[in-house]
Each structure stands twice: as structure tokens, then as C-alpha cells.
Design an enzyme around this catalytic site. Structure first.
Site, mmCIF file in Angstrom:
data_model
loop_
_atom_site.group_PDB
_atom_site.id
_atom_site.type_symbol
_atom_site.label_atom_id
_atom_site.label_comp_id
_atom_site.label_asym_id
_atom_site.label_seq_id
_atom_site.Cartn_x
_atom_site.Cartn_y
_atom_site.Cartn_z
ATOM 1 N N ASP A 29 0.756 -0.853 -0.075
ATOM 2 C CA ASP A 29 0.264 0.314 -0.129
ATOM 3 C C ASP A 29 1.041 1.228 -0.301
ATOM 4 O O ASP A 29 2.019 1.394 0.178
ATOM 5 C CB ASP A 29 -0.900 0.381 1.488
ATOM 6 N N ASP A 31 1.599 4.956 1.624
ATOM 7 C CA ASP A 31 1.516 5.739 2.427
ATOM 8 C C ASP A 31 1.982 7.322 2.551
ATOM 9 O O ASP A 31 3.279 7.555 1.372
ATOM 10 C CB ASP A 31 2.076 5.658 4.267
ATOM 11 N N ASP A 111 8.980 4.434 14.549
ATOM 12 C CA ASP A 111 9.944 3.422 14.781
ATOM 13 C C ASP A 111 12.155 3.406 14.486
ATOM 14 O O ASP A 111 12.078 3.680 15.180
ATOM 15 C CB ASP A 111 9.300 2.211 14.660
HETATM 16 P P1 ATP Z 1 3.690 -2.662 6.323
HETATM 17 O O1 ATP Z 1 2.607 -2.361 6.436
HETATM 18 O O2 ATP Z 1 4.375 -3.624 5.322
HETATM 19 O O3 ATP Z 1 3.718 -3.783 7.865
HETATM 20 P P2 ATP Z 1 4.852 -0.439 7.596
HETATM 21 O O4 ATP Z 1 6.482 0.219 7.656
HETATM 22 O O5 ATP Z 1 4.477 0.221 6.207
HETATM 23 O O6 ATP Z 1 4.834 -1.984 6.890
HETATM 24 P P3 ATP Z 1 2.662 -0.001 9.102
HETATM 25 O O7 ATP Z 1 2.478 -0.503 10.877
HETATM 26 O O8 ATP Z 1 1.767 0.091 7.718
HETATM 27 O O9 ATP Z 1 3.954 -0.696 8.614
HETATM 28 O O10 ATP Z 1 2.921 1.794 9.473
HETATM 29 C C1 ATP Z 1 3.282 2.213 8.455
HETATM 30 C C2 ATP Z 1 4.349 3.425 9.473
HETATM 31 O O11 ATP Z 1 4.441 3.869 10.299
HETATM 32 C C3 ATP Z 1 5.748 2.846 9.480
HETATM 33 O O12 ATP Z 1 6.719 2.743 8.226
HETATM 34 C C4 ATP Z 1 6.511 4.425 10.877
HETATM 35 O O13 ATP Z 1 7.247 5.312 9.894
HETATM 36 C C5 ATP Z 1 5.389 3.895 11.375
HETATM 37 N N1 ATP Z 1 4.993 3.384 12.156
HETATM 38 C C6 ATP Z 1 4.110 2.270 12.552
HETATM 39 N N2 ATP Z 1 4.187 1.957 13.847
HETATM 40 C C7 ATP Z 1 4.920 2.244 14.971
HETATM 41 C C8 ATP Z 1 5.301 1.981 15.844
HETATM 42 N N3 ATP Z 1 5.242 1.600 16.942
HETATM 43 N N4 ATP Z 1 6.131 3.374 16.347
HETATM 44 C C9 ATP Z 1 6.500 4.293 15.543
HETATM 45 N N5 ATP Z 1 6.466 4.816 14.162
HETATM 46 C C10 ATP Z 1 5.017 3.640 13.976
HETATM 47 MG MG MG Z 2 2.220 -0.276 6.006
#
Ligand code: ATP
Ligand code: MG
Length: 371
Positions: A29, A31, A111
Site C-alpha cells: 500500500d 502511505d 520507529d
Molecule cells: P507494513 O505495512 O509492511 O507492515 P509499514 O512500515 O508500512 O510496514 P505500518 O504498520 O503500516 O508499517 O506503519 C506505517 C509507518 O508508520 C511505518 O513505516 C513507521 O514509519 C510508522 N510506525 C508504525 N508503527 C509504529 C510504531 N509502533 N512506532 C513508531 N512508528 C511506527
Molecule cells: Mg504499511
């Protein structure tokens, strides 16, 4: 993004999407991060809606695609301190005051450095406040800020770190690794509501066997699932079971076979549930109620740390309850069983567990002829 820019705002590709693009994976997806406020984003895109309780995001539907647009914000810890300013949104939903921020603040509240890069859609320049590109190039998962503190703020970050390391074949930066070892027990303080979603992502990411290795070597696994006890003992039956289950998850992922949350939970705890059920039966309980009671009780205990939706708990209980009938097949019962909603998952569970058990394997041969 052009629409946002035409309205005078910034529009960056952010987070996981950009990380995936930079390592050459297809992002699942996209963002988008912007300095436009959610209400302003809503006004620019007619086909959009506001979501999220804690932080408001806007889902935008354009060209048949769903895009997640979030406004730059600052550190969560500060937001927590602000939580006394609870407001009501237009929809009457309770929410915390959003604390908006600059792009830099938005990067450093994230994170890991690999998750905190931005790509400016105007001139395609990389906006990198945290040296994330360097870490992507050297394949390192590194905390933004002091790892122990970031884990204390949100212990879910430990299993996120492990997931990204496993998935991308990155190493955990030594201070982060050390902080996970020291703080492993804190995983029990993570928000139960978020744990189920993160656990699904963890085991269904396509690299579950590596995830299991990292969870075991850091000690996090033992705190996540203390009931699975001796699993850390290499080549114990529980360890062998989990190892095979993880490989199975990875094969399914490789072949794009979707795995339901209920089947994942049933398999993860299969060996443990079977032992509980066998004990209840030895105590005189008939197979069906034994399975239902044991699973329901275990899930109720687990709810404190991982809140599994009730519908899934019931389905897992049904999967386990059906195992006895699958193991002792009768022609007269076939029709009744195959029409049950959980038959498909129960049968998959049965076939997998048959690999550990000759008697069940014979029953599988019988079933293959009858369904
Ligand atoms: P995926 O969607 O493949 O699980 P992602 O990195 O996009 O990986 P998401 O959970 O969709 O993970 O979160 C989007 C973004 O938000 C992350 O890339 C990160 O920058 C931030 N993020 C998510 N969870 C946290 C957290 N627990 N603490 C700090 N930042 C976070
Ligand atoms: Mg994501």
C-alpha cells in the site's frame, strides 16, 4: 500528490511504501505524508474518508487505488502527555488531540530509520532526516533515538524490528538487539488490541521461520507465549512442531495462498491445545466438549496480552473439536462434516498434523477418497 501540491501543500511518499521501493519490493500500500490537515485533505479529494481514533488519517480512493494520507505529526510520547485534551470529532467520536508537526518531527517519531524516509513527489528528492538510506544500503534495522527508550514507549516495536529484520534479511543494529534482549519481558505490556494484528503480520510475512529464530534467540517468544514452555529447547517436540508450521506459513505465502487468522492461531497453538485436550479426555470429558472447553479457556487467559476476536476464538475451538472426528472417519458422517463452516480449515490442520502421526496419515488417505 499532484492535487495536494497544486493546493499548495507538500506531498511525500513515506514509511513502509518508500522502504519497500528502495529495497526493490512491491509496496502493498502507499502511505502519503503531507502538511495538509485531515480536513483539508478531505476537501481536496471528494472520494475520501477520515479514519482512525487515536490519529486521524484520510483514506483517499483514486484510480481504483486506496491511498493513506497522514498529516505530519510529532512524537507519540508527547501526544500521550497531551491526552488529557480529549476532543470530539465531527462524527462524535472521542479522540485525542492530534499534535501536528514538521516533516522532521514526523520522521523522528517513527520507529526505525528505514521506515522514516520521505520522497518528495514534486522534485523526486529524497528527504532523509535520520540517515535511513545509509541503513537501507547497509541492511540494518536501527532505532530512531535510544532503543531502550523507544521500546519502553511502545514494546510492539520489538516484534516490528524482528519482522523487518526477517522479512528484508537485514541485521538488527547491535544496540537495538541488546535492548530487545534486556526488554524482552516488556512484550507482555504491549497493547493487547494491537498484538493480534502484529502477530498475524509477524507469522504471515513470508519469512516466519526466520522470525521464529529471532524471537527465540532474543527471548521474546517465551514472554509472548509462556504457555508454549519448552519450545526454546532445540528439537523438542514443540520446537519441531513450530518450525514446521513456520515453514508451512512461508510456503503458503510464496504461493500466495491466503491464511485465515483462525487457521494461523490453530496451528500456532496446535500442539499445546492437543495436549490440553488429551488431558481433559483422560479426565473423562468427551472429545468435542473437551476441545471446545480447552481452547476457550486458553484463549480467555491469552486475552490479557493478545486480544483475539471472539469469532476467531470460536472458530479455532471448532477446528480443534473436529480433529477427533477427522481421525476416526465414518462414511455416515462425511456429509455432515464437510458442510460445516470450519471444515476447510479443520481439514488443513488435520493434514498438517498428520505429518507427525502415522495413524492420522492413514485417515488422510481415507478422506482423500471421500471428499
Ligand atoms: P507494513 O505495512 O509492511 O507492515 P509499514 O512500515 O508500512 O510496514 P505500518 O504498520 O503500516 O508499517 O506503519 C506505517 C509507518 O508508520 C511505518 O513505516 C513507521 O514509519 C510508522 N510506525 C508504525 N508503527 C509504529 C510504531 N509502533 N512506532 C513508531 N512508528 C511506527
Ligand atoms: Mg504499511
Amino acid at each position: 500528490m499532484e492535487k495536494l501540491r497544486d493546493a499548495g501543500f507538500k506531498a511525500y511518499i513515506a514509511g513502509g511504501a518508500l522502504r519497500d521501493l528502495l529495497v526493490g519490493r512491491n509496496p502493498k500500500d502507499v502511505d502519503i505524508a503531507t502538511n495538509a490537515r485531515p480536513e483539508q485533505v478531505r476537501r481536496i479529494f471528494r472520494n475520501s474518508r477520515m479514519i482512525g481514533r487515536r490519529f486521524r488519517l484520510v483514506h483517499v480512493y483514486e484510480h481504483g487505488q486506496l491511498l493513506e494520507v497522514s498529516t505530519f505529526r510529532s512524537n507519540e510520547a508527547e501526544d500521550e502527555r497531551q491526552s488529557k485534551f480529549i476532543k470530539q470529532s465531527d462524527e462524535g467520536m472521542l479522540l485525542r488531540d492530534n499534535k501536528y508537526g514538521t516533516p522532521e518531527q514526523d520522521a523522528i517519531r517513527r520507529d526505525f530509520t528505514i521506515n522514516a524516509l520521505f520522497l518528495d513527489s514534486g522534485d523526486f528528492s529524497l528527504v532523509d532526516y535520520v540517515h535511513g538510506l545509509k541503513d537501507i544500503e547497509s541492511k540494518v534495522v536501527r532505532s530512531i533515538g535510544e532503543p531502550g527508550q523507544r521500546i519502553a514507549e511502545d514494546p510492539v516495536r520489538m516484534i516490528r524490528a524482528i519482522r523487518f529484520a526477517a522479512l528484508l534479511d537485514f541485521s538488527l543494529e547491535p544496540d537495538l538487539y541488546e535492548a530487545i534482549l534486556v526488554n524482552a519481558s516488556r512484550i507482555q505490556q504491549a497493547s493487547a488490541a494491537r498484538m493480534f494484528e502484529e502477530i498475524k503480520k509477524l507469522f504471515l510475512c513470508g519469512r516466519a521461520h526466520r522470525v521464529l529464530e529471532l524471537l527465540l534467540e532474543t527471548g521474546v517468544f517465551g514472554y509472548m507465549f509462556p504457555e508454549l514452555g519448552n519450545v526454546a529447547v532445540k528439537d523438542s517436540p514443540q520446537h519441531q512442531w513450530l518450525e514446521r508450521i513456520m515453514r508451512q506459513f512461508d510456503r503458503w505465502h510464496a504461493h500466495q495462498v491466503p491464511v485465515s487468522g483462525e487457521l494461523m492461531i490453530a496451528l500456532l497453538f496446535g500442539k499445546y491445545h492437543e495436549a490440553l485436550i488429551a488431558q481433559a479426555m483422560a479426565d473423562g470429558m468427551p472429545p468435542y466438549p473437551a476441545a471446545e472447553t480447552c481452547v476457550a479457556r486458553h484463549m480467555a487467559r491469552m486475552n490479557e496480552h493478545v486480544s483475539v476476536p471472539n469469532a476467531i476464538t470460536r472458530h479455532v475451538a471448532q477446528i480443534m473439536a473436529m480433529q477427533h472426528r477427522l481421525a476416526t472417519p465414518k462414511e455416515s458422517a462425511v456429509k455432515k462434516l464437510v458442510h460445516r463452516a470450519c471444515f476447510h480449515d479443520a481439514y488443513i490442520y488435520f493434514k498438517i498434523s498428520a505429518r507427525f502421526d502415522q495413524a492420522r496419515d492413514d485417515a488422510v488417505t481415507w478422506w482423500e477418497k471421500h471428499v
